[in-house]
Design a protein around this motif. Structure first.
Motif, PDB file in Angstrom:
ATOM      1  N   GLN A 148      62.947  14.623  42.202  1.00 20.83           N
ATOM      2  CA  GLN A 148      63.187  15.833  41.420  1.00 20.83           C
ATOM      3  C   GLN A 148      62.517  15.817  40.049  1.00 20.83           C
ATOM      4  O   GLN A 148      62.465  16.837  39.377  1.00 20.83           O
ATOM      5  N   TYR A 150      58.385  17.938  39.231  1.00 24.65           N
ATOM      6  CA  TYR A 150      58.072  19.185  38.521  1.00 24.65           C
ATOM      7  C   TYR A 150      59.087  19.433  37.405  1.00 24.65           C
ATOM      8  O   TYR A 150      59.519  20.538  37.165  1.00 24.65           O
ATOM      9  N   SER A 154      62.210  18.872  37.196  1.00 21.18           N
ATOM     10  CA  SER A 154      63.367  19.592  37.714  1.00 21.18           C
ATOM     11  C   SER A 154      64.546  18.669  37.985  1.00 21.18           C
ATOM     12  O   SER A 154      65.303  18.859  38.919  1.00 21.18           O
ATOM     13  N   LEU A 155      64.667  17.646  37.153  1.00 22.17           N
ATOM     14  CA  LEU A 155      65.780  16.712  37.325  1.00 22.17           C
ATOM     15  C   LEU A 155      67.068  17.364  36.816  1.00 22.17           C
ATOM     16  O   LEU A 155      67.111  17.884  35.711  1.00 22.17           O
TER      17      LEU A 155
END
Lengths: 442, 213
Positions: free
Chosen positions: B82, B85, B87-88
């Motif tokens: 994740q 990008y 997007s964690l």
């Protein structure tokens, strides 16, 4: 992004995240995109607190409410039924291991301007001040009937056919008065309006059983609430999807859903196009494929005290049955607090919500607000409720419904399971999830 | 807050007989392909795969190390890709008591990115989190792009543990986890957790066990 996927999921609200997880687990190649830079969409928990103030265009509160990072404020109030569908989904998918919950301390119902604990077993029924003495006996008999009721065993139906006879007839069988009917249908069976009276009794019996089975799991109330807010739920399912190979992109605007001969073939963001066979999304990504079918008014209230007459509960639910306040749908009050890590020490968040019936929605929730005592800060919103105009089978664009006014996630999960079935042609196979997701002792 | 400390109080079956078991959540951070998963796989299973798939495919892995009388059990969370990008999910950091921030010693960008992760942890994670910086792929020192001294100095200035590691040769892999274990507080006075994690094993009067219908 310029790759080919089995499915592209748009929006990271809870429904889309559960779907994304289920699709990835089923072996599909999934790309999951959100136009926002955060997870959760409408089901996010807003943090820090100044973000909430900014969202509602109110002046930055500074340090008035303690450390603003300690706040995680839901926009849509809901609890989990401890034995309900969402908990089952959490357990079966293993997502439960990312989350921790607390049992909601109290469940109350409103009667004639006051609130009383919802009686759920025979003992509580006899002690309740909701009913007179003779009525208590009748209600107790009704509870025993529901408890012993087995759908597969007609002997337990006691000369009553629950699938053809309606709920009104069952109330009459036990001679329950309108007041008792009111809290049974609304505070135990959690119906939003009185349409259920004319529907087969078995539907309501199931709901009362769900309530009491949920209560039996952790005591105090049938409801659970996750630490750090409901926004943790979509994140948990997103992680499940990622673990099974799902690709995540936040902060990515969607400019077009590309169709060929009425069927989806991809999603465009700027000059990039990701190809796909299917799209799953929330209504905000497909404005031309949904219709507005109602409105929900919600008011977030910051309190510096628990709600009166709830034994200082740090979390509670109060249901105001529609008839009590001359309405067609119930008003819901939910209270959570610092004990769930959703507010700074000493603070409470109450949410009052209902389905909009008039053109003055704020006035409609007044009976709920009146129960709260002094309110430090109020944030009112009126949200449109959207549903898809078709079932998605032709276009292969599967659209979820907006989050309704119900106090729990049962309808949320039913929508998800239905979409999954439409999209894949089969019920979700829970055995596809590996039994040990890596948590075994080494 | 004591509430997000899980050390000691967790109720999970374990047949261990140590005097004391402390459990800690450890998260891995770092750019894609620096070897985060490989480090975990080496530490937990003693394995190394030259062409490791980009995610482990597990919710988390556990491994226990022993410090004197205490068994320190790590619950190790991988990013599951994740981070790629950016997007964690914030949930990833929740309650983490330790973190290993990984970079590739052949890749200056990954070192810069590691510093961003450290800042992110200092902003998002609990204030007492133990952070270790791992310069991975130390076996490929011939093509080194990040100077050992430079990384060491950065780690010292920011109060981080620091080692150069190699998941491939196992150099410093156990050592970095041990160093973290030593630094973690073992006397968390948290009693049994009152929080609930539904498991399906609770006493439950219904027999329904299937969601789909």
């Amino acid at each position: 992004m310029d790759e080919e996927y089995d499915a592209i999921v748009l929006g990271t609200g809870l429904k889309e995240c559960i779907l994304s997880g289920m699709l990835s687990v089923s072996g599909k190649k999934v790309l999951h995109i959100d136009r926002n830079s955060y997870y959760g969409g409408d089901t996010a928990s807003i943090t820090p607190l100044e973000e909430l103030f900014a969202k509602f265009k109110q002046e930055n509160p500074g340090e008035k409410y303690g450390r603003t990072r300690d706040w995680n404020v839901d926009l849509i109030p809901k609890f989990l039924m401890a034995n309900g569908l969402l908990v089952k989904l959490l357990i079966h998918t293993g997502v439960t291991r990312y989350l921790e919950f607390k049992s909601v301390e109290g469940s109350y119902v409103y009667k004639q301007g006051k609130i009383a604990k919802v009686p759920v077993d025979q003992k509580e029924a006899l002690a309740s001040d909701l009913m007179g003495m003779f009525e208590k006996r009748r209600f107790r008999n009704f509870l025993i009937y529901v408890q012993d009721f087995r759908e597969e065993d007609p002997k337990t139906w006691k000369d009553f056919d629950p699938s053809t006879q309606n709920m009104k007839a069952l109330y009459e069988k036990f001679g329950l008065d309108p007041n008792t009917q009111d809290f049974t249908g609304h505070a135990l069976a959690l119906h939003r309006d009185d349409d259920y009276l004319a529907e087969p009794a078995v539907l309501t019996i199931r709901r009362i059983k769900l309530y009491s089975d949920s209560l039996a799991r952790y005591g105090k109330s049938p409801y659970l609430y996750p630490m750090y807010g409901l926004g943790e739920l979509p994140q948990g399912f997103a992680r499940l999807s990622a673990i099974y190979g799902g690709t995540y992109m936040l902060d990515k605007p969607i400019d077009e859903i590309v169709l060929e001969n009425g069927r989806v073939v991809g999603v465009r963001s700027g000059s990039e196009v990701a190809k796909c066979k299917q799209v799953y999304c929330d209504p905000s990504y497909v404005k031309d494929k949904v219709r507005k079918s109602g409105q929900v008014v919600r008011c977030i209230c910051i309190l510096d005290h628990p709600v009166a007459n709830t034994k200082d509960a740090l979390s509670t639910q109060i249901i105001i049955p529609q008839k009590q306040v001359g309405r067609r749908s119930d008003i819901y009050v939910s209270v959570i607090s610092y004990t769930h890590q959703v507010s700074a020490k000493g603070w409470f968040i109450a949410m009052v919500s209902t389905t909009v019936e008039t053109d003055n929605p704020e006035n409609e929730i007044k009976p709920g607000l009146d129960l709260l005592g002094s309110i430090a800060q109020k944030f009112v919103s009126v949200g449109d409720y959207y549903e898809p105009t078709d079932n998605g089978l032709e276009s292969q664009i599967f659209i979820s419904q907006s989050y309704d006014a119900t106090t729990h996630f049962e309808t949320t999960c039913l929508d998800v399971l239905d979409i999954f079935k439409r999209g894949t042609g089969e019920d979700f196979d829970f055995s596809k999830i590996k039994q040990e997701l890596g948590d075994e002792e080494q | 807050m004591a509430n997000n400390q899980r050390g000691g109080g967790i109720q999970r079956p374990n047949g261990a007989t140590q005097n004391k078991i402390c459990q800690f959540k450890l998260v891995l951070l770092g750019e894609s392909a620096v070897g985060k998963s490989s480090l975990v796989l080496r530490f937990v299973k003693g394995q190394f795969h030259e062409y490791q798939e980009s995610t482990i495919g597990a919710a988390f892995l556990t491994q226990t190390v022993h410090i004197e009388e205490t068994a320190v059990k790590f619950e190790i969370w991988d990013t599951a890709g994740q981070e790629r990008y950016h997007s964690l999910a914030p949930m990833y950091y929740r309650g983490a008591q330790a973190a290993i921030v990984v970079y590739d010693i052949q890749n200056q960008d990954s070192f810069v990115r590691a510093q961003t992760w450290v800042k992110e942890l200092q902003r998002q994670a609990s204030p007492n989190i133990v952070i270790a910086l791992a310069g991975n792929k130390a076996d490929l020192a011939a093509s080194r792009a990040v100077d050992y001294e430079e990384a060491k100095q950065y780690a010292d200035e920011n109060g981080l543990l620091f080692m150069e590691t190699s998941a491939k040769t196992a150099v410093n892999v156990n050592e970095i986890f041990l160093a973290i274990a030593k630094k973690l507080p073992k006397n968390e006075g948290t009693g049994p957790q009152q929080n609930i994690r539904p498991s399906g094993n609770e006493t439950n009067r219904t027999s329904g066990n299937c969601c789909s219908k």
